[in-house]
Design a protein around this motif. Structure first.
Motif, PDB file in Angstrom:
ATOM      1  N   UNK A   1       0.966  -1.383  -0.059  1.00 32.56           N
ATOM      2  CA  UNK A   1      -0.269   0.319  -0.061  1.00 32.56           C
ATOM      3  C   UNK A   1       0.354   1.681   0.000  1.00 32.56           C
ATOM      4  N   UNK A   2       1.554   0.799   0.825  1.00 35.41           N
ATOM      5  CA  UNK A   2       2.872   2.709   1.329  1.00 35.41           C
ATOM      6  C   UNK A   2       3.485   2.548  -0.432  1.00 35.41           C
ATOM      7  N   UNK A   3       3.591   1.533  -1.613  1.00 37.64           N
ATOM      8  CA  UNK A   3       4.237   1.796  -2.611  1.00 37.64           C
ATOM      9  C   UNK A   3       3.286   2.299  -3.976  1.00 37.64           C
ATOM     10  N   UNK A   4       1.882   2.445  -3.231  1.00 38.58           N
ATOM     11  CA  UNK A   4       1.149   2.848  -4.537  1.00 38.58           C
ATOM     12  C   UNK A   4       1.301   4.033  -4.308  1.00 38.58           C
ATOM     13  N   UNK A   5       0.169   4.097  -2.838  1.00 36.30           N
ATOM     14  CA  UNK A   5       0.525   5.557  -2.298  1.00 36.30           C
ATOM     15  C   UNK A   5       1.589   6.517  -2.928  1.00 36.30           C
ATOM     16  N   UNK A   6       2.712   6.331  -3.120  1.00 35.52           N
ATOM     17  CA  UNK A   6       4.036   6.554  -2.854  1.00 35.52           C
ATOM     18  C   UNK A   6       4.325   6.960  -4.895  1.00 35.52           C
ATOM     19  N   UNK A   7       3.911   5.975  -5.560  1.00 35.37           N
ATOM     20  CA  UNK A   7       3.836   6.061  -7.110  1.00 35.37           C
ATOM     21  C   UNK A   7       2.381   7.070  -7.411  1.00 35.37           C
ATOM     22  N   UNK A   8       0.954   7.332  -6.487  1.00 35.33           N
ATOM     23  CA  UNK A   8       0.049   8.423  -6.454  1.00 35.33           C
ATOM     24  C   UNK A   8       0.552   9.608  -6.221  1.00 35.33           C
ATOM     25  N   UNK A   9       1.474   9.342  -5.810  1.00 36.01           N
ATOM     26  CA  UNK A   9       1.864  11.086  -4.678  1.00 36.01           C
ATOM     27  C   UNK A   9       1.152  11.430  -4.198  1.00 36.01           C
ATOM     28  N   UNK A  10       0.390  10.318  -3.316  1.00 37.15           N
ATOM     29  CA  UNK A  10      -0.872  10.901  -2.196  1.00 37.15           C
ATOM     30  C   UNK A  10       0.082  10.192  -0.701  1.00 37.15           C
ATOM     31  N   UNK A  11      -0.806  10.929   0.293  1.00 38.77           N
ATOM     32  CA  UNK A  11      -0.403  10.358   1.642  1.00 38.77           C
ATOM     33  C   UNK A  11      -0.973   8.486   2.070  1.00 38.77           C
ATOM     34  N   UNK A  12       0.037   8.079   2.243  1.00 41.04           N
ATOM     35  CA  UNK A  12      -0.302   6.687   2.479  1.00 41.04           C
ATOM     36  C   UNK A  12      -1.069   6.288   4.184  1.00 41.04           C
ATOM     37  N   UNK A  13      -2.464   5.701   3.303  1.00 40.87           N
ATOM     38  CA  UNK A  13      -3.054   5.407   3.886  1.00 40.87           C
ATOM     39  C   UNK A  13      -3.708   4.001   4.752  1.00 40.87           C
ATOM     40  N   UNK A  14      -3.726   3.263   5.573  1.00 34.55           N
ATOM     41  CA  UNK A  14      -3.557   1.984   5.747  1.00 34.55           C
ATOM     42  C   UNK A  14      -4.718   1.004   5.071  1.00 34.55           C
ATOM     43  N   UNK A  15      -5.424   0.091   4.918  1.00 33.00           N
ATOM     44  CA  UNK A  15      -6.505  -0.656   4.294  1.00 33.00           C
ATOM     45  C   UNK A  15      -7.742  -0.259   5.223  1.00 33.00           C
ATOM     46  N   UNK A  16      -7.555  -0.707   6.254  1.00 33.96           N
ATOM     47  CA  UNK A  16      -8.785  -0.405   7.409  1.00 33.96           C
ATOM     48  C   UNK A  16      -8.945   1.424   7.100  1.00 33.96           C
ATOM     49  N   UNK A  17      -8.354   1.586   6.782  1.00 36.36           N
ATOM     50  CA  UNK A  17      -8.799   2.732   6.671  1.00 36.36           C
ATOM     51  C   UNK A  17     -10.024   3.094   5.801  1.00 36.36           C
ATOM     52  N   UNK A  18      -8.972   3.047   4.482  1.00 35.46           N
ATOM     53  CA  UNK A  18     -10.240   2.569   3.572  1.00 35.46           C
ATOM     54  C   UNK A  18     -11.700   2.136   3.848  1.00 35.46           C
ATOM     55  N   UNK A  19     -10.779   0.645   4.170  1.00 35.66           N
ATOM     56  CA  UNK A  19     -12.563  -0.197   4.865  1.00 35.66           C
ATOM     57  C   UNK A  19     -13.406   1.164   5.100  1.00 35.66           C
ATOM     58  N   UNK A  20     -12.935   1.769   6.718  1.00 36.79           N
ATOM     59  CA  UNK A  20     -13.802   2.739   7.503  1.00 36.79           C
ATOM     60  C   UNK A  20     -14.727   3.861   6.102  1.00 36.79           C
ATOM     61  N   UNK A  21     -13.148   4.573   5.718  1.00 39.24           N
ATOM     62  CA  UNK A  21     -14.247   5.316   4.519  1.00 39.24           C
ATOM     63  C   UNK A  21     -15.307   5.415   4.021  1.00 39.24           C
ATOM     64  N   UNK A  22     -14.798   4.080   3.196  1.00 35.89           N
ATOM     65  CA  UNK A  22     -16.289   3.006   2.032  1.00 35.89           C
ATOM     66  C   UNK A  22     -17.566   2.913   3.562  1.00 35.89           C
ATOM     67  N   UNK A  23     -17.630   2.303   4.462  1.00 37.80           N
ATOM     68  CA  UNK A  23     -18.666   2.243   4.806  1.00 37.80           C
ATOM     69  C   UNK A  23     -19.261   3.215   5.402  1.00 37.80           C
ATOM     70  N   UNK A  24     -18.730   4.598   5.950  1.00 41.62           N
ATOM     71  CA  UNK A  24     -18.683   6.182   5.885  1.00 41.62           C
ATOM     72  C   UNK A  24     -19.604   6.324   5.279  1.00 41.62           C
ATOM     73  N   UNK A  25     -19.113   6.201   4.271  1.00 42.71           N
ATOM     74  CA  UNK A  25     -19.867   7.092   2.628  1.00 42.71           C
ATOM     75  C   UNK A  25     -21.287   6.628   2.633  1.00 42.71           C
TER      76      UNK A  25
END
Length: 94
Positions: free
Chosen positions: A1-25
């Motif tokens: 995940x860190x490598x993908x975040x760096x390649x996309x030039x975005x702040x790295x986040x944990x997989x759990x954060x993505x899951x939480x954001x998905x549920x919240x939305x």
């Protein structure tokens, strides 16, 4: 995940954060809590509600609008359907 975040030039986040954001939305957009529970793999909707109840849309405005609209329509027609009760009136029995 860190490598993908760096390649996309975005702040790295944990997989759990993505899951939480998905549920919240989903919840904030009004998706049924049972559907979100199933998607997250929670065994019961109550588990999902424990974590995401704060994301539930505020329905007070909608309820207030329904009440306002009901009273704003034809007031004379509504008077035939509504019974007014005077809660301050005392009943006298002898």
């Amino acid at each position: 995940m860190k490598r993908i975040s760096e390649a996309a030039n975005v702040t790295p986040i944990r997989f759990h954060d993505i899951r939480h954001t998905h549920a919240s939305v989903l919840i904030s957009e009004g998706v049924d809590i049972v559907k979100v529970q199933t998607r997250l793999g929670h065994s019961k909707p109550s588990i999902t509600l424990e974590h995401y109840a704060h994301m539930m849309p505020n329905q007070d405005d909608e309820v207030a609008d329904i009440f306002h609209n009901a009273l704003s329509e034809d007031p004379l027609a509504k008077c035939e359907q509504i019974t007014i009760v005077d809660l301050n009136a005392s009943s006298k029995t002898k």
